[in-house]
Motif scaffolding. Structure first.
Motif, PDB file in Angstrom:
ATOM      1  N   PHE A   3     -12.760  27.278  12.688  1.00 29.42           N
ATOM      2  CA  PHE A   3     -12.898  25.921  13.206  1.00 29.42           C
ATOM      3  C   PHE A   3     -11.552  25.204  13.206  1.00 29.42           C
ATOM      4  O   PHE A   3     -11.199  24.510  14.161  1.00 29.42           O
ATOM      5  CB  PHE A   3     -13.913  25.136  12.369  1.00 29.42           C
ATOM      6  N   ASP A   7      -9.570  23.883  16.491  1.00 31.45           N
ATOM      7  CA  ASP A   7      -9.170  22.474  16.588  1.00 31.45           C
ATOM      8  C   ASP A   7      -7.682  22.362  16.912  1.00 31.45           C
ATOM      9  O   ASP A   7      -7.266  21.549  17.744  1.00 31.45           O
ATOM     10  CB  ASP A   7      -9.484  21.759  15.278  1.00 31.45           C
ATOM     11  N   THR A 103     -15.664  20.465  18.385  1.00 30.40           N
ATOM     12  CA  THR A 103     -15.175  19.526  17.365  1.00 30.40           C
ATOM     13  C   THR A 103     -16.060  18.290  17.295  1.00 30.40           C
ATOM     14  O   THR A 103     -16.445  17.838  16.208  1.00 30.40           O
ATOM     15  CB  THR A 103     -13.725  19.099  17.682  1.00 30.40           C
ATOM     16  N   GLU A 106     -19.564  19.106  15.769  1.00 28.34           N
ATOM     17  CA  GLU A 106     -19.497  19.296  14.319  1.00 28.34           C
ATOM     18  C   GLU A 106     -19.325  17.963  13.587  1.00 28.34           C
ATOM     19  O   GLU A 106     -19.898  17.749  12.514  1.00 28.34           O
ATOM     20  CB  GLU A 106     -18.346  20.242  13.967  1.00 28.34           C
ATOM     21  N   ASP A 171     -19.041  31.332  13.335  1.00 28.32           N
ATOM     22  CA  ASP A 171     -17.853  31.750  14.073  1.00 28.32           C
ATOM     23  C   ASP A 171     -18.230  32.224  15.481  1.00 28.32           C
ATOM     24  O   ASP A 171     -17.543  31.909  16.454  1.00 28.32           O
ATOM     25  CB  ASP A 171     -17.121  32.876  13.322  1.00 28.32           C
ATOM     26  N   TYR A 174     -19.109  29.188  17.659  1.00 26.08           N
ATOM     27  CA  TYR A 174     -17.925  28.475  18.162  1.00 26.08           C
ATOM     28  C   TYR A 174     -17.339  29.197  19.378  1.00 26.08           C
ATOM     29  O   TYR A 174     -17.024  28.569  20.402  1.00 26.08           O
ATOM     30  CB  TYR A 174     -16.854  28.375  17.069  1.00 26.08           C
TER      31      TYR A 174
END
Length: 201
Positions: A3, A7, A103, A106, A171, A174
């Motif tokens: 993550f 980002d 992002t 989350e 993971d 994402y």
């Protein structure tokens, strides 16, 4: 871990996108840097304000400033190697919205928002920086045109929660979410998929 990597990649992608947009308008270094900065942090800033997360993220972590600054300088140095500003801008912008949608989602989950609101928050995070960039560059924002843009973020966000419901590894979620958004955007441009325009004669 992934993550944090995503980002950072999102910041880099949007910073380069903003820098390229500024250079196409022949701005000076300060102008290019400002466009790169607002493109990178615009969506996240609005997101944090909406959920009451203040001071906003980039005021608490100078790493964001360093990443954007370095990305802007790199974009300027290698501008002659980018054969097509238009194609490069599109590519980095597409990568940016794919990553920043995650992002935003989350961040919404951290404050226990519903899935629908989280998807909207992810879309805002992904798109608002680009809206600000286009406005400052005197362009009609991409999100307001007939191109598939915010729609890709909404669909990607939906995939996120479907996989979350199936208890898939985070993971993979994402990667799948960002990949879906990027793929939809690329295919939409390649095959000229558009939303219907609404006008008054």
């Amino acid at each position: 871990m992934i993550f944090t990597i995503l980002d950072t990649l999102g910041l880099i992608a949007f910073a380069i996108s903003g820098a390229l947009a500024g250079m196409t308008k022949k701005l000076d270094f300060f102008g290019v840097f400002i466009i790169a900065m607002v493109t990178s942090i615009g969506g996240g800033t609005l997101r944090d304000l909406l959920i009451g997360n203040t001071p906003v993220f980039w005021l608490l972590n100078l790493q964001t400033f360093y990443i954007v600054t370095a990305s802007t300088i790199i974009a300027i140095i290698f501008r002659t190697r980018l054969n097509s500003f238009r194609k490069s801008l599109f590519l980095f912008d597409t990568i940016g919205i794919g990553i920043f949608t995650i992002t935003g989602i989350e961040k919404g989950l951290l404050v226990d928002l519903s899935p629908i609101v989280c998807i909207l928050l992810g879309t805002i995070t992904a798109c608002f920086g680009g809206v600000t960039r286009d406005i400052l560059c005197n362009e009609i924002p991409v999100i307001f045109r007939k191109e598939i843009y915010a729609t890709a973020c909404l669909l990607g966000g939906t995939i996120f929660f479907i996989l979350k419901f199936l208890n898939i590894n985070d993971d993979f979620i994402y990667i799948a979410t960002a990949g879906t958004i990027i793929l939809i955007r690329l295919l939409a441009v390649k095959f000229h998929w558009t939303l219907p325009q609404i006008g008054i004669k």
